[in-house]
Structures are given as C-alpha cells and as structure tokens.
Design an enzyme around this catalytic site. Structure first.
Site, PDB file in Angstrom:
ATOM      1  N   SER A   1      24.298 -45.082 -93.237  1.00 20.05           N
ATOM      2  CA  SER A   1      24.749 -44.269 -92.099  1.00 20.05           C
ATOM      3  C   SER A   1      26.034 -43.506 -92.337  1.00 20.05           C
ATOM      4  O   SER A   1      26.296 -42.515 -91.654  1.00 20.05           O
ATOM      5  CB  SER A   1      24.916 -45.158 -90.867  1.00 20.05           C
ATOM      6  OG  SER A   1      25.915 -46.140 -91.076  1.00 20.05           O
TER       7      SER A   1
ATOM      8  N   HIS B   1      18.839 -46.214 -89.124  1.00 18.65           N
ATOM      9  CA  HIS B   1      19.121 -44.779 -89.193  1.00 18.65           C
ATOM     10  C   HIS B   1      17.985 -43.987 -89.845  1.00 18.65           C
ATOM     11  O   HIS B   1      18.123 -42.785 -90.059  1.00 18.65           O
ATOM     12  CB  HIS B   1      20.428 -44.542 -89.951  1.00 18.65           C
ATOM     13  CG  HIS B   1      21.626 -45.021 -89.203  1.00 18.65           C
ATOM     14  ND1 HIS B   1      22.318 -44.233 -88.317  1.00 18.65           N
ATOM     15  CD2 HIS B   1      22.245 -46.227 -89.196  1.00 18.65           C
ATOM     16  CE1 HIS B   1      23.323 -44.923 -87.791  1.00 18.65           C
ATOM     17  NE2 HIS B   1      23.294 -46.138 -88.308  1.00 18.65           N
TER      18      HIS B   1
ATOM     19  N   LYS C   1      19.287 -45.619 -81.202  1.00 18.38           N
ATOM     20  CA  LYS C   1      19.670 -44.392 -81.881  1.00 18.38           C
ATOM     21  C   LYS C   1      18.623 -43.315 -81.603  1.00 18.38           C
ATOM     22  O   LYS C   1      18.663 -42.673 -80.560  1.00 18.38           O
ATOM     23  CB  LYS C   1      19.904 -44.662 -83.362  1.00 18.38           C
ATOM     24  CG  LYS C   1      21.123 -45.572 -83.587  1.00 18.38           C
ATOM     25  CD  LYS C   1      21.370 -45.879 -85.029  1.00 18.38           C
ATOM     26  CE  LYS C   1      22.669 -46.654 -85.221  1.00 18.38           C
ATOM     27  NZ  LYS C   1      22.711 -47.965 -84.523  1.00 18.38           N
TER      28      LYS C   1
END
Length: 396
Positions: free
Chosen positions: A186, A214, A244
């Site tokens: 990330s 991610h 996310k």
C-alpha cells in the site's frame, strides 16, 4: 492522582515525535469522504482516501443500508457463534466466495482482525512463517500472536524467499511453514510476485497467504491480485477488506471450505467479538454485486490513476515503482515531508504525509490515491498545486 511515570513517558515521547516530524495530526472530516472533502470549513481535493471506487458515498449502498436498519436493527446483538449470525452475514459471505472464486468465506469486523484471527488460528510455536519485510502491520501482529518463528525475506526477492524456504524445510524444526505477503503493497503500490511465490510454495509445500486489502477492487478486474494471476486454486488464504474498494467496514478470509470451518471454531475475533452491523453487511453485499455486474468503476479508477501518475512524473516527482493507482511522492526527510503535505493542504489538496513507522526512516512520502470518483478537472487542479508547492520547496 495519575501516575507520574506515565505522564513523563507520554509527554517526553510526544514532544520527541513532534520534533522529528513523526507526530501525526488527525484532521476530522466534516461530511462524506468523497473525491472532495471538507476539513476546517474548507473544501479540498481528497487524495488520501482508500475509497478506491467511490462506493463509500454511493446512493445504492446507502439505500440498502437504510433498509437493513429498518429490517434488522442497528446491531447484530451478539457474537457470530451465539446468535449474532444474521442472514445478511451469510448472504455477504456467499457473494464474496463467488466473487473471489473460492469454496467459502468467513467475514470479520475489520481487515486487521482477519490477520490477527486467521494466522494465529492455523500457525503456532511449532511452525514458521516466511514474511515479506514490507508486509502490513496487521500481518506482523498476526504472525507475532501465533508464536510461530517469523523469518523475514527481502521485499519481493524470490531468490531470498527460496533460500530461506529451503533452509526452513531442511532444518526439520517446523511442523508447518507459511509464506505470507501483501498482494499490493500500500505504500509503494507494487504488486507481489505471486506466480513465483506459488511456485516456491509448491516446491516446498508451503501454506500460501495473500493479504489482498489493496488489491481487491483494483486488480483482476476488481476480483483481486490472486485472480489477476489466475491463482485462486493455488492460494490457501485470500484475505480482503470491506473498508477500501468495497467502501464500508469489515474484512474476510476466502479459501477452501475446511479452512473456513476451522476458522469459525478457532479464530478468536470471530468467537469473541460482535459481528458487523446489518447495515454494513447489506451495503458490502451490494458493493460486491456492483463489482460482479460491471467493471466500469474499476476501469475509471485505473484511468484516473494513470492520469495522475503521468502528470506528477512529468513534473519530476519521484513516484517510485508503483504498478497500481497508488501514487507515492517520495520526499525522504520526515520534516520536509510534513511541510510538503501541509503546504498542499493550504493550497487545496489533502494528501497526507506518511512517515516512520508506517514506512522506513528516510523514506517519507505523500501517498496519493486517485479514485474512480475524481474528475479530470479535480486531478488537473491537484497536479497544478503539486507543481507550485514542489517548486516552492525545491522538491522538483
């Protein structure tokens, strides 16, 4: 009367962090976390969110969340193993399994909880874990909690991984050996070398664990890093987050049915912490459905990511070796990084500084995350502000 020793420890260390540019100021957001945010009454272009696909403010998710509150209430009411498993949780897990291409899924309260839960439920003091040196803090903590021997290998260095895997196997000291990596790192935006990792795992019979927090929603047309490489049948653990790209809150582990059955009876956050709310479960399910129906948001994310990266690179910023829309601007010195971030904020761009211990000392950077919700006009304005501040501070 409070402890003098505690107060001395806290005051001295907070002052030290501030002096070295390592103290993080928290800025409360006044309203939704979208492509633009309001902080302190000012509207800023938001390049610090992990809301990759803009789903955190999507009307479709908001609608099903409201409906879930009306039908199921505001909380699950218990841990999953008593009577906190709602039909909404099962629907979410079924949808995630189809999305990730696995037999089953177990959901948790956060991505961090996933790594604390799953690693320690399978690995113990008689085992070893081969861990990429740049793995996320939650992986590190999950490994520590397991009490397994932690063997770090150099970042994405397959020669080093193979050497250490061979040594660990030939030592005869361990019952089981796991290799664990982020799918997408990330802070730098690079992608794990999963095909090579899987080859090494097959050679030495290693358990494979990919933290795809991610990567999900970003790679593999949204399905994640493992599907990007077509390895869903060869990776034992696929961990993902719902906070996310999915835009809500929570996490999950996907894998074989027997793995998920084991985690349901041995992973402590599942056993001892109340499940995510009905609204969160329903909204997450809707987000997964949207990603399964269309790649439009995923394509827009990549378009915006490539656009911002090209603009910043052309100006002369060091954006590292990112292979994803994550776009770091590496400054180096911690105090200089903090100053750079602060000046961006003053000019109208919210791009948070990232310094030690999140990244190694001397590698401070501003981490930019363009999303599917940004317009080209927003990105052009942000690039112009970067140019102004970069030249003013001698970064470019």
């Amino acid at each position: 009367m409070t402890s003098k020793a505690l107060n001395s420890f806290l005051n001295d260390n907070i002052a030290d962090l501030k002096e070295r540019g390592l103290y993080n100021e928290i800025d409360p957001v006044q309203g939704p976390n979208g492509p633009e945010i309001k902080i302190g009454g000012r509207t800023l272009i938001n390049l610090s969110s992990n809301n990759y696909l803009g789903l955190a403010t999507d009307d479709r998710l908001k609608q099903v969340a409201k409906q879930a509150v009306d039908s199921h209430g505001v909380g699950a009411g218990a841990v999953r193993t008593i009577n906190g498993t709602l039909d909404l949780h099962l629907e979410l897990e079924k949808k995630l399994a189809a999305f990730k291409g696995t037999e089953a899924v177990i959901s948790y309260q956060s991505g961090f909880n996933c790594n604390m839960a799953a690693i320690s439920a399978v690995m113990d003091k008689h085992d070893a874990i081969l861990s990429d040196e740049l793995n996320h803090a939650s992986i590190i903590d999950g490994c520590r909690l397991s009490r397994a021997k932690i063997i770090r290998f150099n970042h994405s260095d397959m020669n080093d991984l193979r050497k250490k895997a061979k040594e660990a196997v030939e030592s005869g000291q361990y019952n089981k050996i796991m290799v664990i990596t982020d799918g997408v790192f990330s802070m730098d935006g690079d992608i794990a070398k999963l095909p090579e990792i899987v080859d090494i795992a097959e050679e030495f019979d290693l358990i494979t664990y990919v933290d795809d927090a991610h990567g999900s929603g970003v790679l593999g047309k949204g399905a994640g890093t493992v599907k990007h490489f077509g390895l869903q049948d060869k990776v034992d653990f696929q961990m993902g987050t719902l906070s996310k790209a999915i835009g809500v809150i929570g996490g999950y582990v996907a894998g074989k049915a027997n793995l998920i059955d084991w985690l349901k009876v041995r992973s402590r956050p599942f056993l001892f912490s109340t499940a995510v709310s009905p609204a969160d479960a329903a909204a997450s399910t809707k987000a997964v459905e949207i990603l399964m129906e269309s790649t439009e948001l995923n394509e827009k994310l990549w378009e915006n990511g490539n656009y911002l990266k090209a603009g910043l690179k052309q100006l002369g910023f060091d954006i590292g070796n990112s292979e994803t829309p994550i776009t770091p601007c590496i400054i180096g010195d911690e105090n200089a990084t903090q100053t750079f971030s602060r000046r961006l904020n003053e000019e109208g761009v919210y791009a948070k500084s990232i310094v030690f211990p999140t990244v190694p000392r001397g590698t401070g950077r501003v981490r930019n995350m363009p999303t599917a919700a940004h317009t080209k006009e927003m990105l052009d304005k942000a690039i112009a502000i970067y140019e102004k501040v970069g030249k003013e501070l001698g970064v470019i």
